[in-house]
Motif scaffolding. Structure first.
Motif, PDB file in Angstrom:
ATOM      1  N   ALA A   1     -10.018   2.909  -5.744  1.00 24.97           N
ATOM      2  CA  ALA A   1     -10.369   4.000  -4.835  1.00 24.97           C
ATOM      3  C   ALA A   1      -9.639   3.863  -3.502  1.00 24.97           C
ATOM      4  O   ALA A   1      -9.140   4.855  -2.936  1.00 24.97           O
ATOM      5  CB  ALA A   1     -11.890   4.020  -4.619  1.00 24.97           C
ATOM      6  N   ASP A   2      -9.575   2.639  -3.001  1.00 27.02           N
ATOM      7  CA  ASP A   2      -8.894   2.406  -1.721  1.00 27.02           C
ATOM      8  C   ASP A   2      -7.407   2.760  -1.826  1.00 27.02           C
ATOM      9  O   ASP A   2      -6.832   3.363  -0.915  1.00 27.02           O
ATOM     10  CB  ASP A   2      -9.076   0.949  -1.325  1.00 27.02           C
ATOM     11  CG  ASP A   2      -8.457   0.655   0.014  1.00 27.02           C
ATOM     12  OD1 ASP A   2      -8.847   1.294   1.023  1.00 27.02           O
ATOM     13  OD2 ASP A   2      -7.539  -0.201   0.070  1.00 27.02           O
ATOM     14  N   LEU A   3      -6.776   2.400  -2.932  1.00 20.71           N
ATOM     15  CA  LEU A   3      -5.362   2.722  -3.151  1.00 20.71           C
ATOM     16  C   LEU A   3      -5.137   4.232  -3.148  1.00 20.71           C
ATOM     17  O   LEU A   3      -4.204   4.745  -2.519  1.00 20.71           O
ATOM     18  CB  LEU A   3      -4.885   2.096  -4.463  1.00 20.71           C
ATOM     19  CG  LEU A   3      -3.433   2.392  -4.858  1.00 20.71           C
ATOM     20  CD1 LEU A   3      -2.467   1.744  -3.868  1.00 20.71           C
ATOM     21  CD2 LEU A   3      -3.153   1.889  -6.274  1.00 20.71           C
ATOM     22  N   LEU A   4      -6.007   4.943  -3.864  1.00 22.74           N
ATOM     23  CA  LEU A   4      -5.863   6.393  -3.933  1.00 22.74           C
ATOM     24  C   LEU A   4      -6.045   7.042  -2.573  1.00 22.74           C
ATOM     25  O   LEU A   4      -5.297   7.953  -2.186  1.00 22.74           O
ATOM     26  CB  LEU A   4      -6.881   6.969  -4.933  1.00 22.74           C
ATOM     27  CG  LEU A   4      -6.607   6.682  -6.419  1.00 22.74           C
ATOM     28  CD1 LEU A   4      -7.788   7.102  -7.273  1.00 22.74           C
ATOM     29  CD2 LEU A   4      -5.347   7.409  -6.885  1.00 22.74           C
ATOM     30  N   ASN A   5      -7.061   6.600  -1.863  1.00 25.54           N
ATOM     31  CA  ASN A   5      -7.354   7.220  -0.573  1.00 25.54           C
ATOM     32  C   ASN A   5      -6.259   6.941   0.470  1.00 25.54           C
ATOM     33  O   ASN A   5      -6.008   7.778   1.340  1.00 25.54           O
ATOM     34  CB  ASN A   5      -8.704   6.721  -0.048  1.00 25.54           C
ATOM     35  CG  ASN A   5      -9.869   7.309  -0.838  1.00 25.54           C
ATOM     36  OD1 ASN A   5      -9.773   8.438  -1.358  1.00 25.54           O
ATOM     37  ND2 ASN A   5     -10.962   6.557  -0.951  1.00 25.54           N
ATOM     38  N   ARG A   6      -5.616   5.757   0.412  1.00 31.40           N
ATOM     39  CA  ARG A   6      -4.594   5.408   1.409  1.00 31.40           C
ATOM     40  C   ARG A   6      -3.222   5.946   1.042  1.00 31.40           C
ATOM     41  O   ARG A   6      -2.407   6.224   1.920  1.00 31.40           O
ATOM     42  CB  ARG A   6      -4.516   3.889   1.605  1.00 31.40           C
ATOM     43  CG  ARG A   6      -5.689   3.341   2.416  1.00 31.40           C
ATOM     44  CD  ARG A   6      -5.496   1.869   2.780  1.00 31.40           C
ATOM     45  NE  ARG A   6      -5.369   1.025   1.606  1.00 31.40           N
ATOM     46  CZ  ARG A   6      -4.226   0.540   1.140  1.00 31.40           C
ATOM     47  NH1 ARG A   6      -3.091   0.856   1.738  1.00 31.40           N
ATOM     48  NH2 ARG A   6      -4.206  -0.224   0.071  1.00 31.40           N
ATOM     49  N   ARG A   7      -2.917   6.026  -0.219  1.00 28.47           N
ATOM     50  CA  ARG A   7      -1.564   6.421  -0.639  1.00 28.47           C
ATOM     51  C   ARG A   7      -1.630   7.634  -1.567  1.00 28.47           C
ATOM     52  O   ARG A   7      -1.058   7.658  -2.650  1.00 28.47           O
ATOM     53  CB  ARG A   7      -0.857   5.269  -1.319  1.00 28.47           C
ATOM     54  CG  ARG A   7      -0.611   4.100  -0.369  1.00 28.47           C
ATOM     55  CD  ARG A   7       0.381   3.126  -0.940  1.00 28.47           C
ATOM     56  NE  ARG A   7       0.711   2.093   0.027  1.00 28.47           N
ATOM     57  CZ  ARG A   7       1.681   2.197   0.925  1.00 28.47           C
ATOM     58  NH1 ARG A   7       2.402   3.299   0.983  1.00 28.47           N
ATOM     59  NH2 ARG A   7       1.927   1.211   1.766  1.00 28.47           N
ATOM     60  N   ALA A   8      -2.328   8.658  -1.152  1.00 26.11           N
ATOM     61  CA  ALA A   8      -2.482   9.865  -1.969  1.00 26.11           C
ATOM     62  C   ALA A   8      -1.133  10.500  -2.289  1.00 26.11           C
ATOM     63  O   ALA A   8      -0.928  11.063  -3.384  1.00 26.11           O
ATOM     64  CB  ALA A   8      -3.389  10.873  -1.242  1.00 26.11           C
ATOM     65  N   ALA A   9      -0.177  10.396  -1.320  1.00 23.53           N
ATOM     66  CA  ALA A   9       1.125  11.038  -1.511  1.00 23.53           C
ATOM     67  C   ALA A   9       1.925  10.412  -2.633  1.00 23.53           C
ATOM     68  O   ALA A   9       2.904  11.016  -3.122  1.00 23.53           O
ATOM     69  CB  ALA A   9       1.922  10.996  -0.210  1.00 23.53           C
ATOM     70  N   GLU A  10       1.586   9.172  -3.035  1.00 21.52           N
ATOM     71  CA  GLU A  10       2.356   8.487  -4.059  1.00 21.52           C
ATOM     72  C   GLU A  10       1.896   8.852  -5.484  1.00 21.52           C
ATOM     73  O   GLU A  10       2.448   8.328  -6.455  1.00 21.52           O
ATOM     74  CB  GLU A  10       2.240   6.966  -3.873  1.00 21.52           C
ATOM     75  CG  GLU A  10       2.572   6.475  -2.468  1.00 21.52           C
ATOM     76  CD  GLU A  10       4.030   6.645  -2.128  1.00 21.52           C
ATOM     77  OE1 GLU A  10       4.829   6.981  -3.042  1.00 21.52           O
ATOM     78  OE2 GLU A  10       4.393   6.469  -0.935  1.00 21.52           O
ATOM     79  N   PHE A  11       0.883   9.705  -5.605  1.00 19.74           N
ATOM     80  CA  PHE A  11       0.302   9.973  -6.928  1.00 19.74           C
ATOM     81  C   PHE A  11       0.421  11.453  -7.290  1.00 19.74           C
ATOM     82  O   PHE A  11       0.478  12.342  -6.411  1.00 19.74           O
ATOM     83  CB  PHE A  11      -1.176   9.575  -6.941  1.00 19.74           C
ATOM     84  CG  PHE A  11      -1.399   8.102  -6.858  1.00 19.74           C
ATOM     85  CD1 PHE A  11      -1.436   7.319  -8.016  1.00 19.74           C
ATOM     86  CD2 PHE A  11      -1.557   7.469  -5.623  1.00 19.74           C
ATOM     87  CE1 PHE A  11      -1.645   5.951  -7.922  1.00 19.74           C
ATOM     88  CE2 PHE A  11      -1.757   6.111  -5.532  1.00 19.74           C
ATOM     89  CZ  PHE A  11      -1.796   5.348  -6.694  1.00 19.74           C
ATOM     90  N   ASP A  12       0.438  11.656  -8.649  1.00 22.90           N
ATOM     91  CA  ASP A  12       0.319  13.007  -9.211  1.00 22.90           C
ATOM     92  C   ASP A  12      -1.182  13.238  -9.424  1.00 22.90           C
ATOM     93  O   ASP A  12      -1.812  12.613 -10.279  1.00 22.90           O
ATOM     94  CB  ASP A  12       1.084  13.086 -10.528  1.00 22.90           C
ATOM     95  CG  ASP A  12       1.000  14.476 -11.171  1.00 22.90           C
ATOM     96  OD1 ASP A  12       0.172  15.289 -10.716  1.00 22.90           O
ATOM     97  OD2 ASP A  12       1.772  14.724 -12.113  1.00 22.90           O
ATOM     98  N   ALA A  13      -1.773  14.121  -8.648  1.00 24.74           N
ATOM     99  CA  ALA A  13      -3.239  14.290  -8.636  1.00 24.74           C
ATOM    100  C   ALA A  13      -3.768  14.680 -10.009  1.00 24.74           C
ATOM    101  O   ALA A  13      -4.854  14.225 -10.431  1.00 24.74           O
ATOM    102  CB  ALA A  13      -3.625  15.341  -7.589  1.00 24.74           C
ATOM    103  N   ALA A  14      -3.027  15.507 -10.731  1.00 26.56           N
ATOM    104  CA  ALA A  14      -3.510  15.955 -12.051  1.00 26.56           C
ATOM    105  C   ALA A  14      -3.640  14.775 -13.014  1.00 26.56           C
ATOM    106  O   ALA A  14      -4.637  14.634 -13.737  1.00 26.56           O
ATOM    107  CB  ALA A  14      -2.556  17.003 -12.622  1.00 26.56           C
ATOM    108  N   ARG A  15      -2.627  13.905 -12.994  1.00 27.13           N
ATOM    109  CA  ARG A  15      -2.684  12.731 -13.886  1.00 27.13           C
ATOM    110  C   ARG A  15      -3.787  11.777 -13.458  1.00 27.13           C
ATOM    111  O   ARG A  15      -4.463  11.167 -14.291  1.00 27.13           O
ATOM    112  CB  ARG A  15      -1.334  12.021 -13.883  1.00 27.13           C
ATOM    113  CG  ARG A  15      -0.229  12.800 -14.577  1.00 27.13           C
ATOM    114  CD  ARG A  15       1.099  12.070 -14.442  1.00 27.13           C
ATOM    115  NE  ARG A  15       1.014  10.731 -15.006  1.00 27.13           N
ATOM    116  CZ  ARG A  15       1.927   9.768 -14.822  1.00 27.13           C
ATOM    117  NH1 ARG A  15       3.002  10.042 -14.084  1.00 27.13           N
ATOM    118  NH2 ARG A  15       1.767   8.592 -15.378  1.00 27.13           N
TER     119      ARG A  15
END
Length: 825
Positions: free
Chosen positions: A760-774
């Protein structure tokens, strides 16, 4: 007053030659022109003698006067004055108020009977203004009260040209050009007979003393002043020389440069015009005539004639130097300049300065001696030769002859006083240091520098090393023996180096470091030798002492290879040869490989792999059982990680088998090429971070992330891994790595309560690095929206931003397309 023998009094004409038995006859005046001597007597006779000067073997002069003839002038009164006009071949005789012209040889009056009447005294103008070579200018004091007359005198006639009145009755006169210097009843004056302008000089009382007016040079006169002073005056009415102090009753004065000679009833006194001091006194009774004739000084009584013969100035100067009267000698020497040809004077004056310098030196007046030596351009070897053993044995120097001083050596000069010896040596050090780079040392710099080295060595002076490391001309044989005698071995090495004998220099320094010989000049001599070898251009010398420097201190010794200029390393030292040499010195080998890989950035797989192997070997030896996140990271381990991350040249598979048989693997390293049979052992050696880096180099990112997450539980390291591996790559590559990391956090494997939190911490801090749909497909259904609020907010914002940006781009494209269609139509 210190006496100086400047003149000797020599008889010239005896009484018997002059007047025979005539007791009442007395000598009244004297004139000398070349060899011709004329005497005027009280019975109106003029005598003509030929005066011959001879020098006896002892150096003194004698005079022989041969009488030619004598003639009566036809008057009953004494002959008051005689003056020779050699240009006219005439003699002017003043007798009974008349100046008669007579032939210089026959003494016959001129046939025309020309004469000047009504004169009480007269003077010839030795600086005439008429410009006529066939006449002389004569100035007379006329019997007319307060009157001066100027005549032109030819061979057989006279012509008056000017008559002037004076404020008072003139008593004595001297003339130079247009200027008359007159002694009046109460004062001296300068009178310009061309303009009539008079210039008062100073008061004078004619009732108390006899006036003296004497022309001594161009536009300058000597006068008998008040208070027993001999005063100098120019035609401008000023004095350019200090007065001399003579007696009150002076009856005559003359100048024989640089001396002023005065005559009174008992003595002849000699004063210097240079320092105004009285230099000599000669007893001379009943003298009443003193005259100088073209440098010859004649003095006479009423019965005889004498010549004051000056001693040669050089002899006078040498006498003064012998008496240690340096200042007087130098003043006299400077004054002699006008009487001696220039070249001869320069040679003489330089020698006098040198002699004076040695006199001052013997009296330990070093500042004065130094200036005299420099001014006199002393051959500095004259000074060095006073100090035993300082001149090189090969020197061809011989002392000046005649000698400049009377000392055999310094011991005689100081009488063995060691304090004086030390002061003399200190002076020589200072003097040689000053002159070694000047013209004074030209031609014998070897002698100067060798002597200076010996002095520095003997005194243990700091400047010894400065001398040897800069340009110098020290002779090797003498200097080496002297340094060895005084146990200055480090300095001896510098001397060898300067003379291109580096092998001898290093050998000597190595013996000092090893303790075979003692010299405490440098406490850091080992480091100095390393630097010396580093700068050496002789590869053989470097290889000869490479083992020695490495044995002493491998980390410092390896600098002989690592600190060399790159071009020299490439041309003279093969890295493979150096690596072979350094195998016995692991620490040095690591330093050298670091130099190749990190400083020189050589792109050679063997060097990178070898360095990594050495790092890994040391890490394994330092921590054979340490493992996990909390193990301390050593400096070597940090270096290993940096190398593994930054380099792309090392053999990755070799490093993944670290625990299998490390030493056997290291030995076999150069010959192993196959990678297929190697297995992953690095983790077993307790190096999971390094293992993860190596898996990353093999593009085995999932395995690397599992190590960091599940074995080390080092979530920041896992995140840093993704950033490191994607550095310089396209954004999709980085996105793939972060998705892998999220999958490791959420996928099957050892469960831990901190993994969901980390995800959760990774997602919240680096949201730009992820494809949200996946991401939404991977998330557990039990996670709340509140938990992922930052991620979802960022994802929605990015999605909206991307949609709107796309709409803008589509609109711009349609607009552009419309413009193209319009243009086409």
């Amino acid at each position: 007053m210190m006496s100086t023998k400047a003149f000797t009094l020599v008889p010239a004409v005896e009484r018997e030659q002059l007047m025979g038995d005539g007791e009442r006859v007395s000598l009244e005046c004297v004139e000398c022109c070349g060899r011709n001597l004329y005497l005027g007597t009280s019975d109106c006779f003029v005598y003509h003698f030929l005066l011959e000067e001879k020098t006896v073997p002892g150096g003194s002069a004698t005079f022989t006067a041969t009488k030619q003839l004598h003639r009566h002038l036809g008057f009953k009164k004494p002959v008051n004055e005689l003056r020779a006009a050699s240009a006219l071949y005439r003699l002017l005789a003043l007798c009974d108020g008349s100046i008669t012209l007579v032939h210089m040889l026959s003494l016959e009056p001129v046939p025309s009977g020309a004469r000047i009447k009504g004169a009480t005294a007269f003077a010839l103008n030795e600086n005439p203004v008429s410009g006529d070579p066939f006449c002389v200018e004569v100035c007379i004091i006329s019997v007319k009260r307060r009157t001066i007359q100027v005549f032109l005198v030819y061979e057989d006639r006279v012509q008056i040209v000017r008559e002037l009145s004076t404020p008072e009755q003139p008593l004595a006169v001297a003339v130079d050009g247009h200027f008359l210097c007159l002694a009046l009843t109460t004062q001296y004056i300068i009178l310009n007979y061309s303009t009539g302008v008079a210039q008062d000089l100073f008061p004078f009382c004619s009732e108390e003393k006899r006036p003296i007016v004497k022309r001594i040079g161009r536009q300058e006169f000597l006068l008998a002043g008040p208070g027993g002073l001999g005063m100098f005056a120019t035609v401008a009415g000023v004095s350019q020389r200090a007065p001399v102090h003579w007696s009150e009753n002076v009856v005559g004065a003359a100048v024989c440069f640089p001396y002023v000679i005065a005559l009174d009833s008992e003595f002849i006194t000699v004063h210097s015009m240079l320092d105004q001091q009285q230099k000599q006194t000669l007893p001379f009774k009943e003298g009443h005539i003193l005259q100088d004739f073209e440098g010859r000084v004649i003095v006479a009584t009423s019965k005889g004639v004498y010549v004051l013969v000056p001693l040669p100035l050089e002899k006078q100067i040498q006498d003064l130097l012998a008496s240690r009267r340096v200042e007087e000698a130098l003043v006299l020497a400077k004054g002699a300049r006008r009487n001696i040809p220039k070249e001869k004077f320069q040679v003489m004056y330089r020698r006098i300065l040198q002699q004076a310098g040695f006199i001052q030196f013997a009296q330990l007046q070093f500042l004065e001696a130094k200036e005299l030596f420099r001014s006199g351009q002393l051959d500095v070897r004259e000074l060095i030769s006073l100090y035993p053993f300082l001149l090189p044995t090969s020197s061809s120097f011989t002392r000046s002859h005649p000698p400049l001083h009377e000392f055999a050596d310094l011991n005689q000069l100081t009488q063995g006083d060691q304090e004086k010896v030390a002061r003399c040596k200190h002076f020589l050090m200072s003097y040689l240091n000053e002159v070694r780079s000047t013209e004074v040392a030209n031609g014998y710099k070897e002698d100067v520098d060798t002597a200076l080295l010996k002095l520095y060595t003997e005194a243990d002076h700091d400047s010894l090393l400065d001398l040897l490391v800069t340009e110098n001309f020290c002779l090797l044989a003498d200097s080496a023996a002297w340094l060895e005698k005084h146990k200055k071995y480090f300095a001896l090495g510098l001397l060898y180096h300067y003379n291109h004998q580096d092998a001898a220099a290093v050998q000597l320094w190595v013996r000092i470091v090893n303790g075979d010989i003692h010299d405490c000049t440098r406490s850091d001599l080992y480091e100095y030798v390393v630097d010396f070898l580093t700068d050496s251009l002789d590869p053989d010398l470097v290889w000869q002492y490479a083992d020695w420097v490495l044995q002493k201190n491998p980390e410092v010794g390896v600098q002989v290879f690592t600190k060399r200029p790159v071009d020299e390393q490439e041309s003279r030292f093969n890295p493979d040869d150096i690596i072979s040499c350094l195998k016995k010195y692991p620490q040095a080998l690591v330093k050298y490989l670091e130099h190749l890989v990190m400083d020189r950035r050589l792109q050679k797989e063997e060097y990178h792999t070898h360095l990594a192997v050495l790092y890994l070997d040391e890490v394994l030896q330092q921590r054979p059982s340490a493992s996990g996140k909390d193990a301390d990271v050593t400096e070597t381990q940090a270096k290993l990680r940096r190398l593994l991350q930054k380099s792309d040249l090392y053999r990755v598979h070799f490093l993944l088998v670290a625990a299998l048989d490390w030493h056997r693997l290291a030995r076999a390293l150069p010959f192993l090429t196959s990678r297929s049979h190697l297995t992953d052992r690095t983790r077993g050696a307790g190096l999971p971070v390094e293992s993860a880096i190596l898996h990353g180099k093999l593009e085995q990112h999932e395995e690397a992330l599992r190590i960091l997450v599940h074995e080390l539980a080092d979530f920041p390291a896992a995140e840093d891994y993704c950033l490191w591996c994607s550095e310089g790559r396209a954004p999709p590559y980085r996105q793939r790595l972060f998705h892998l990391l999220l999958a490791v956090y959420l996928g099957p494997g050892p469960s831990a309560p901190e993994l969901p939190v980390a995800a959760a911490d990774l997602l919240n801090r680096r949201a730009a690095e992820f494809d949200a749909a996946r991401v939404l497909q991977l998330l557990p259904g039990s996670w709340s929206v509140q938990l992922l609020c930052p991620f979802l907010t960022g994802a929605v914002r990015d999605s909206v931003h991307a949609r709107r940006t796309t709409q803008v781009a589509v609109g711009l494209a349609r607009s552009e397309n419309l413009i193209y269609k319009y243009d086409k139509i």
